[in-house]
Design a protein around this motif. Structure first.
Motif, PDB file in Angstrom:
ATOM      1  N   GLU A  69       0.697  -1.119  -0.042  1.00 46.03           N
ATOM      2  CA  GLU A  69      -0.057   0.012  -0.055  1.00 46.03           C
ATOM      3  C   GLU A  69       0.891   1.171   0.069  1.00 46.03           C
ATOM      4  O   GLU A  69       0.367   2.498  -0.509  1.00 46.03           O
ATOM      5  CB  GLU A  69      -0.958   0.094   1.125  1.00 46.03           C
ATOM      6  CG  GLU A  69      -2.064   1.048   1.179  1.00 46.03           C
ATOM      7  CD  GLU A  69      -3.193   0.834   2.117  1.00 46.03           C
ATOM      8  OE1 GLU A  69      -3.871   1.640   2.004  1.00 46.03           O
ATOM      9  OE2 GLU A  69      -3.008  -0.127   3.069  1.00 46.03           O
ATOM     10  N   ALA A  71       3.769   3.586  -1.084  1.00 43.46           N
ATOM     11  CA  ALA A  71       4.543   4.012  -2.223  1.00 43.46           C
ATOM     12  C   ALA A  71       5.818   4.434  -2.143  1.00 43.46           C
ATOM     13  O   ALA A  71       6.134   4.798  -0.888  1.00 43.46           O
ATOM     14  CB  ALA A  71       4.098   4.796  -3.348  1.00 43.46           C
ATOM     15  N   THR A 103       0.158   3.591  -3.029  1.00 45.38           N
ATOM     16  CA  THR A 103       0.026   2.964  -4.276  1.00 45.38           C
ATOM     17  C   THR A 103      -1.140   3.071  -5.175  1.00 45.38           C
ATOM     18  O   THR A 103      -1.017   3.030  -6.501  1.00 45.38           O
ATOM     19  CB  THR A 103       0.607   1.466  -4.227  1.00 45.38           C
ATOM     20  OG1 THR A 103      -0.370   0.682  -3.360  1.00 45.38           O
ATOM     21  CG2 THR A 103       2.266   1.480  -3.722  1.00 45.38           C
ATOM     22  N   ASP A 104      -2.140   3.527  -4.805  1.00 54.86           N
ATOM     23  CA  ASP A 104      -3.476   3.751  -5.462  1.00 54.86           C
ATOM     24  C   ASP A 104      -3.488   4.961  -5.790  1.00 54.86           C
ATOM     25  O   ASP A 104      -4.627   5.713  -6.504  1.00 54.86           O
ATOM     26  CB  ASP A 104      -4.676   3.437  -4.456  1.00 54.86           C
ATOM     27  CG  ASP A 104      -5.098   4.425  -3.264  1.00 54.86           C
ATOM     28  OD1 ASP A 104      -4.038   5.104  -3.040  1.00 54.86           O
ATOM     29  OD2 ASP A 104      -5.829   4.059  -2.512  1.00 54.86           O
TER      30      ASP A 104
END
Length: 142
Positions: A69, A71, A103-104
């Motif tokens: 999750e 980054a 990361t989303d």
């Protein structure tokens, strides 16, 4: 606990739950003792997890890293260093807010403060729109 105290506490919790901002309280041992309803929604790793209370801050960081999750090259290349850096920043209240890229594509601004009782309160704000706006402005100037 008196009925008046219980009602006041329920009002405080309901008020914190109404925020779009996530709030979490960790005790002096860095164990999560409270979070509002937004906190588990902020991180995909915590969606639907009803066992967050009682977990150590470092373990929650490991969950986020383990689920891919977080980054950034440090989080990916040296997760333990990322955790150590994150905890060091957390313990230095004068360092100001921390921005964490997910990361989303979302960005979370984390503001943490040590209370007089030794607890740590964290406020987690989604700043994705602001970051996108900053990037657009930077691209226009460059």
């Amino acid at each position: 606990m008196s009925e008046a105290t219980a009602k006041r506490n329920a009002r405080i919790v309901a008020s914190l739950d109404s925020l779009r901002t996530a709030v979490a309280l960790f005790d002096e041992n860095d164990v999560l003792i409270y979070h509002n309803e937004q906190y588990p929604r902020t991180y995909q790793s915590f969606h639907g997890d009803e066992t967050l209370i009682g977990r150590k801050f470092s373990d929650l960081l490991r969950d986020k890293l383990g689920n891919g999750e977080i980054a950034g090259s440090l989080a990916l290349d040296d997760p333990e260093k990322w955790i150590a850096d994150r905890i060091a920043r957390r313990q230095n209240a004068k360092s100001g807010p921390t921005e964490v890229q997910l990361t989303d594509g979302r960005w979370i601004q984390v503001s943490e403060r040590l209370t007089d009782s030794g607890d740590t309160i964290g406020v987690y704000q989604d700043i994705t729109r602001q970051k996108k706006s900053d990037y657009k402005l930077h691209d226009m100037v460059a």
